[in-house]
Design a protein around this motif. Structure first.
Motif, PDB file in Angstrom:
ATOM      1  N   VAL A 274       0.840  -1.203   0.000  1.00 38.96           N
ATOM      2  CA  VAL A 274       0.000   0.000   0.000  1.00 38.96           C
ATOM      3  C   VAL A 274       0.875   1.254   0.000  1.00 38.96           C
ATOM      4  CG1 VAL A 274      -1.701   1.326   1.304  1.00 38.96           C
ATOM      5  CG2 VAL A 274      -1.933  -1.163   1.126  1.00 38.96           C
ATOM      6  N   ALA A 275       1.892   1.263   0.864  1.00 40.68           N
ATOM      7  CA  ALA A 275       2.789   2.423   0.933  1.00 40.68           C
ATOM      8  C   ALA A 275       3.527   2.632  -0.382  1.00 40.68           C
ATOM      9  CB  ALA A 275       3.779   2.246   2.079  1.00 40.68           C
ATOM     10  N   ALA A 276       3.952   1.528  -1.019  1.00 46.33           N
ATOM     11  CA  ALA A 276       4.683   1.639  -2.285  1.00 46.33           C
ATOM     12  C   ALA A 276       3.810   2.255  -3.368  1.00 46.33           C
ATOM     13  CB  ALA A 276       5.182   0.261  -2.722  1.00 46.33           C
ATOM     14  N   LEU A 277       2.516   1.945  -3.360  1.00 44.95           N
ATOM     15  CA  LEU A 277       1.595   2.514  -4.343  1.00 44.95           C
ATOM     16  C   LEU A 277       1.511   4.034  -4.201  1.00 44.95           C
ATOM     17  CD1 LEU A 277      -0.615   2.242  -6.515  1.00 44.95           C
ATOM     18  CD2 LEU A 277      -2.246   1.856  -4.656  1.00 44.95           C
ATOM     19  N   PHE A 278       1.318   4.503  -2.966  1.00 43.30           N
ATOM     20  CA  PHE A 278       1.195   5.946  -2.756  1.00 43.30           C
ATOM     21  C   PHE A 278       2.532   6.658  -2.919  1.00 43.30           C
ATOM     22  CE2 PHE A 278      -2.756   4.518  -0.770  1.00 43.30           C
ATOM     23  CZ  PHE A 278      -3.643   5.456  -1.278  1.00 43.30           C
ATOM     24  N   ASP A 279       3.611   5.986  -2.568  1.00 46.36           N
ATOM     25  CA  ASP A 279       4.936   6.562  -2.830  1.00 46.36           C
ATOM     26  C   ASP A 279       5.135   6.770  -4.330  1.00 46.36           C
ATOM     27  OD1 ASP A 279       5.735   6.743  -0.194  1.00 46.36           O
ATOM     28  OD2 ASP A 279       6.703   4.788  -0.175  1.00 46.36           O
ATOM     29  N   TYR A 280       4.706   5.792  -5.107  1.00 47.34           N
ATOM     30  CA  TYR A 280       4.825   5.898  -6.559  1.00 47.34           C
ATOM     31  C   TYR A 280       4.029   7.093  -7.064  1.00 47.34           C
ATOM     32  CZ  TYR A 280       3.817   4.943 -11.461  1.00 47.34           C
ATOM     33  OH  TYR A 280       3.644   5.071 -12.818  1.00 47.34           O
ATOM     34  N   TRP A 281       2.790   7.220  -6.602  1.00 46.71           N
ATOM     35  CA  TRP A 281       1.961   8.340  -7.050  1.00 46.71           C
ATOM     36  C   TRP A 281       2.512   9.688  -6.560  1.00 46.71           C
ATOM     37  CZ3 TRP A 281      -3.262   5.487  -6.142  1.00 46.71           C
ATOM     38  CH2 TRP A 281      -3.684   4.914  -7.356  1.00 46.71           C
ATOM     39  N   GLY A 282       3.274   9.658  -5.477  1.00 48.02           N
ATOM     40  CA  GLY A 282       3.923  10.884  -5.036  1.00 48.02           C
ATOM     41  C   GLY A 282       5.033  11.323  -5.972  1.00 48.02           C
ATOM     42  N   GLU A 283       5.545  10.382  -6.776  1.00 42.04           N
ATOM     43  CA  GLU A 283       6.637  10.671  -7.697  1.00 42.04           C
ATOM     44  C   GLU A 283       6.182  10.740  -9.141  1.00 42.04           C
ATOM     45  OE1 GLU A 283       9.445   7.569  -7.105  1.00 42.04           O
ATOM     46  OE2 GLU A 283       9.939   8.135  -5.047  1.00 42.04           O
ATOM     47  N   GLU A 284       5.223   9.886  -9.536  1.00 37.69           N
ATOM     48  CA  GLU A 284       4.804   9.791 -10.923  1.00 37.69           C
ATOM     49  C   GLU A 284       3.280   9.672 -11.006  1.00 37.69           C
ATOM     50  OE1 GLU A 284       6.827   6.713 -13.108  1.00 37.69           O
ATOM     51  OE2 GLU A 284       8.566   6.795 -11.760  1.00 37.69           O
ATOM     52  N   ALA A 285       2.714  10.254 -12.040  1.00 36.59           N
ATOM     53  CA  ALA A 285       1.265  10.181 -12.252  1.00 36.59           C
ATOM     54  C   ALA A 285       0.960   9.081 -13.256  1.00 36.59           C
ATOM     55  CB  ALA A 285       0.734  11.523 -12.738  1.00 36.59           C
ATOM     56  N   GLY A 286       1.362   7.855 -12.939  1.00 38.17           N
ATOM     57  CA  GLY A 286       1.218   6.757 -13.883  1.00 38.17           C
ATOM     58  C   GLY A 286       0.264   5.683 -13.409  1.00 38.17           C
ATOM     59  N   ASN A 287       0.362   4.531 -14.079  1.00 35.78           N
ATOM     60  CA  ASN A 287      -0.498   3.382 -13.807  1.00 35.78           C
ATOM     61  C   ASN A 287       0.349   2.256 -13.225  1.00 35.78           C
ATOM     62  OD1 ASN A 287      -2.908   4.566 -15.120  1.00 35.78           O
ATOM     63  ND2 ASN A 287      -1.677   4.375 -16.972  1.00 35.78           N
ATOM     64  N   PRO A 288       0.313   2.061 -11.914  1.00 34.80           N
ATOM     65  CA  PRO A 288       1.214   1.113 -11.255  1.00 34.80           C
ATOM     66  C   PRO A 288       0.665  -0.307 -11.232  1.00 34.80           C
ATOM     67  CG  PRO A 288      -0.003   2.345  -9.613  1.00 34.80           C
ATOM     68  CD  PRO A 288      -0.450   2.870 -10.953  1.00 34.80           C
ATOM     69  N   LEU A 289       1.564  -1.240 -10.933  1.00 29.33           N
ATOM     70  CA  LEU A 289       1.244  -2.665 -10.896  1.00 29.33           C
ATOM     71  C   LEU A 289       1.782  -3.252  -9.596  1.00 29.33           C
ATOM     72  CD1 LEU A 289       0.174  -5.146 -12.538  1.00 29.33           C
ATOM     73  CD2 LEU A 289       2.451  -5.331 -13.518  1.00 29.33           C
ATOM     74  N   ILE A 290       0.951  -4.019  -8.893  1.00 28.44           N
ATOM     75  CA  ILE A 290       1.346  -4.679  -7.655  1.00 28.44           C
ATOM     76  C   ILE A 290       1.341  -6.187  -7.903  1.00 28.44           C
ATOM     77  CG2 ILE A 290       0.718  -5.135  -5.249  1.00 28.44           C
ATOM     78  CD1 ILE A 290      -0.528  -2.361  -5.153  1.00 28.44           C
ATOM     79  N   ASP A 291       2.462  -6.819  -7.593  1.00 27.71           N
ATOM     80  CA  ASP A 291       2.675  -8.242  -7.864  1.00 27.71           C
ATOM     81  C   ASP A 291       2.720  -8.990  -6.538  1.00 27.71           C
ATOM     82  OD1 ASP A 291       3.580 -10.742  -8.640  1.00 27.71           O
ATOM     83  OD2 ASP A 291       5.604 -10.060  -9.157  1.00 27.71           O
ATOM     84  N   LEU A 292       1.627  -9.687  -6.204  1.00 29.42           N
ATOM     85  CA  LEU A 292       1.536 -10.447  -4.952  1.00 29.42           C
ATOM     86  C   LEU A 292       1.185 -11.894  -5.274  1.00 29.42           C
ATOM     87  CD1 LEU A 292      -0.502  -7.980  -2.680  1.00 29.42           C
ATOM     88  CD2 LEU A 292       1.957  -8.396  -2.635  1.00 29.42           C
TER      89      LEU A 292
END
Length: 596
Positions: free
Chosen positions: A11-29
Motif C-alpha cells: 500500500v505504501a509503495a503505491l502511494f509513494d509511486y503516485w507521489g513521484e509519478e502520475a502513472g499506472n502502477p502494478l502490484i505483484d503479490l
C-alpha cells in the motif's frame, strides 16, 4: 485483523509511486497472500483522503467480485460500495465504489459516469477516477477488447483516470511483462511479494514434487495464440490407457492426501479423468465453463467440506478459486503459458496451520504448517510444466527466440541412505540443496545424486536451505551499469574474511527497484525512497546496520536472500531514526490534489 508487513509495504509503495509519478502502477503479490486486503486498504485510504473520488474494482470472475466486495466490508463495514455484475444480479451504477464484472460494464460508461446531454453536449456527473483490476494479467493486449474499450471511454470521460493492476503473474503469454513495451498498460511494478517470500515467512505452504512415471506427450500438437491448440491438445492426451496410468499414480501417491485438484486438457478429458477416479471408489466431480452456477457452488462447497475428495476441471479453477485444503495437484494440462502454470500451482499454496500453535514469527508459522494437516502440497507434474517453465519461485517470461534454460537439480535418493543411515524419498530439489526439504536427507557435498534435467525432473521450488552469516561490516559503492543499463549500488558485506556482494538498483524499474526499496525500508530508511545511486550514497546514514545475512550458494558465489537488521551505526549512534515519522509522502504533507 491488521495488515501483514508486506501488505502495508505494498500500500505504501503505491502511494509513494503516485507521489513521484502520475502513472499506472502494478502490484505483484503471490496467490494466497491477500491481494483483496491490499485493494480494500487502498480503496479506504483513497476515499477517506479524497471524499469525492469514485473507484471501480473490475475483474472477470463473479466469485472474485463477491470476494473483493466482502473483503472491503470486512475492513470498512459502512463503505459506500455496490456491485455491478449480471452474474450476481446487481447493478449499483451510482455507488461511489463499484465492484464490477468487465463483461457487464464494458459498454455501460454512460450509465456509470452519469452521462446527460446539455445544449447538445454530453457531460458526465460521476466520472471514475481509479480502476483497480484484479488478475490484470488476463487483460488482452488487443485494445479492441472489452477491457480496452472500457478504459478508452473512461479516459475520455476523465483524462486523469488511473489504472492499478494486481496480479500474481505480471506477464502475458504472447507479449511478455505487463510493464514493458511501448504499448504497455502499466508503467511500473511498484511492489513484489513472491511465492518464495510467502513460504519463507510462513504465510504460504511449500510445494513438493515427485517424479511421475507417466509423461504426457504433446508431439504433433500445433500452437495457436502462443499456446497449444485446445482441441489438438485434448486429442493428444485424452487416451484411455494414458488416463488410467495417470490415475493409478494419483491414487497411489495421493493415498494420504485429502483434497485432489486435477487440471485437465479439455472438458471431455476432465470427465474421463473423473470417471476413472470414481471407478476406484473415490468421490470426484467435474467443473467446466458450462457447469450451472448453482451446481458449481454446490460442488465447490462439498469439496471444501471434504465431502468430495477429488475435483477435475478444464482450466476454470485457476483464478477465483480458493480452498486451503488442496494438498495434491495433478497437472494433466500441458501449457506454454508461464502465467497459467503459476496460477495452477498457486491453488496449492494456501496454508492450514496446526491449531493452538503460536504464529508470531516466520519460524513459528513454518512449524505450525509442518505440524498441521497440510505440511505441503504434492504436485504430480504429468504435463512437464516444471521442466518447461522452471521452479515456481523463479519463473520469468521468456523473450521470443530465447532458449529454454535447464535448471540445475538433483533427486533425493529413493533407495539410498545419508551419513546418519536415514533413507531418502525421491523429492526433486535444487542442485545446491544440502538437506531434503521433504524427508531431511542430508547430502554429502560432493556426492549428491544428480540426474539430467529432462522432462518432469526439475524441482517445483528452489528450496536449498539458506545459511546464516554474521556481518562484521557493510559498505555501499557506486557500480557502473553495463551498456545502456542504469548504475546500481554494490553492497559488500564482510563476514570474517569473506566478502559477499549484493547489488541494489534504485534507478531500475520493476522487481529490481522494488527490491532496493524493500531493503531501504527494512533498514529504517526514510521515505521518499532514493531515486538514484548518488542519492542512496548521500543518505546512507539513515540506514541501520545489517547484522546478519542469509545466503544460498549459486555456482561459485553466494546469493543474499534476506537480512537481519541491527542498530544504527556510528553516524547515528543514539539508536534513534533521523527526524521523520517514516510515513509515506502522501501522509506527511497536506496535499490538496489527488496523489497523481
Amino acid at each position: 485483523m491488521g495488515l501483514r508487513y508486506y501488505q502495508e509495504d505494498a500500500v505504501a509503495a503505491l502511494f509513494d509511486y503516485w507521489g513521484e509519478e502520475a502513472g499506472n502502477p502494478l502490484i505483484d503479490l503471490a496467490t494466497g497472500t491477500g491481494k483483496s486486503m491490499v485493494m480494500a486498504t487502498v480503496i479506504q485510504q483513497l476515499v477517506e483522503g479524497w471524499p469525492d473520488m469514485r473507484i471501480m474494482v473490475v475483474t472477470h470472475v463473479a466469485e472474485l467480485i463477491e470476494q473483493n466486495y466482502l473483503e472491503l466490508l470486512g475492513v470498512w463495514p459502512f463503505a459506500p460500495a455496490g456491485i455491478f455484475s449480471a452474474g450476481l444480479n446487481r447493478r449499483d451504477a451510482r455507488s461511489q465504489i463499484i465492484f464490477a464484472g468487465i463483461q457487464t460494464v464494458w459498454n455501460k460508461a454512460d450509465l456509470i459516469c452519469g452521462a446527460r446531454v446539455v445544449d447538445g453536449e454530453k457531460i458526465f456527473d460521476r466520472p471514475i477516477d481509479v480502476v483497480l483490476v484484479d488478475e490484470c494479467h488476463l487483460i488482452p493486449k488487443n485494445s479492441d477488447t472489452q477491457y480496452g474499450q472500457f478504459f478508452r471511454v473512461m479516459r475520455e470521460v476523465n483524462p486523469d483516470f488511473k489504472i492499478v493492476g494486481l496480479t500474481a503473474t505480471p506477464f502475458r503469454l504472447d507479449s511478455g511483462r505487463l510493464d514493458q513495451g511501448d504499448d504497455r498498460m502499466f508503467d511500473r511494478v511498484v511492489y513484489t511479494y513472491g511465492i518464495a517470500d510467502g513460504v519463507r515467512d510462513g504465510y504460504l505452504a511449500p510445494l513438493s514434487s515427485k517424479h511421475t512415471a507417466l509423461e504426457l506427450s504433446t508431439k504433433g500438437v500445433g500452437k495457436l495464440g502462443g499456446d497449444f491448440k485446445q482441441s489438438a491438445l485434448q486429442a493428444a492426451v485424452d487416451k484411455m490407457d494414458v488416463t488410467r496410468a495417470a490415475v493409478d499414480e494419483i491414487v497411489a501417491k495421493g493415498a494420504d492426501k485429502r483434497s485432489w485438484l486435477c487440471f485437465c486438457s479439455g472438458v471431455e478429458h476432465a470427465e474421463h479423468v473423473r470417471d476413472e477416479i470414481r471407478s476406484r471408489g473415490i468421490s470426484c466431480e467435474t467443473i467446466t465453463g458450462d457447469t450451472p452456477k448453482e451446481e458449481r457452488r454446490r460442488i465447490i462447497e462439498d469439496f471444501k467440506a471434504y465431502r468430495i475428495r477429488a475435483l477435475t476441471n478444464n482450466s476454470v479453477l485457476t483464478t477465483g478459486f480458493n480452498h486451503k485444503g488442496v494438498d495434491l495437484i495433478a497437472a494433466l494440462r500441458p501449457t506454454l503459458s508461464a502465467s497459467l502454470y503459476l496460477q495452477m500451482m498457486g491453488r496449492g499454496t494456501r496454508v492450514l496451520y496446526a491449531p493452538g500453535m503460536s504464529l508470531e514469527t516466520p519460524e513459528e508459522r513454518r512449524a505450525a504448517i509442518a505440524a498441521g494437516p497440510k505440511p505441503s502440497c504434492l504436485v504430480l507434474d504429468f504435463a512437464g510444466l516444471v521442466d518447461k517453465h522452471g521452479p515456481v519461485d523463479m519463473v520469468e517470461p521468456k523473450e521470443p527466440g530465447s532458449g529454454d534454460g535447464e535448471a540445475p537439480m538433483k533427486i533425493c535418493p529413493q533407495d539410498g541412505f545419508d551419513k546418519h543411515g536415514e533413507p531418502g524419498c525421491g523429492e526433486k530439489l535444487h542442485a545446491s540443496a544440502r538437506i531434503c526439504t521433504c524427508c531431511g536427507f542430508e547430502f554429502d557435498i560432493d556426492d549428491s545424486p544428480k540426474i539430467a534435467a529432462n522432462a518432469a525432473d526439475v524441482p517445483i521450488m528452489t528450496m536449498a536451505e539458506p545459511d546464516s552469516r554474521d556481518v562484521t561490516s557493510r559498505t555501499f559503492r557506486f557500480h557502473e551499469g553495463k551498456g545502456d543499463k542504469p548504475p546500481s549500488v554494490k553492497v559488500t558485506y564482510m563476514s570474517g574474511m569473506t566478502a559477499i556482494n549484493e547489488w541494489l538498483c534504485p534507478e531500475h524499474s520493476g522487481f529490481a527497484k522494488t527490491k532496493a526499496d524493500r531493503f531501504w525500508l527494512a533498514h529504517a530508511g526514510q521515505r521518499p525512497f532514493p531515486r538514484s545511486v548518488l542519492e542512496w550514497l548521500e543518505r546512507q546514514t539513515e540506514l541501520k546496520e545489517t547484522a546478519e545475512i542469509m545466503v544460498k550458494p549459486r555456482d561459485r558465489y553466494w546469493d543474499v536472500v534476506s537480512h537481519v537488521v541491527g542498530d544504527y551505526g556510528a553516524a547515528n549512534d543514539d539508536d534513534e531514526p533521523p527526524a521523520n515519522d517514516n510515513k509515506p509522502a502522501w501522509m506527511q504533507e497536506d496535499w490538496d490534489d489527488i496523489p497523481f
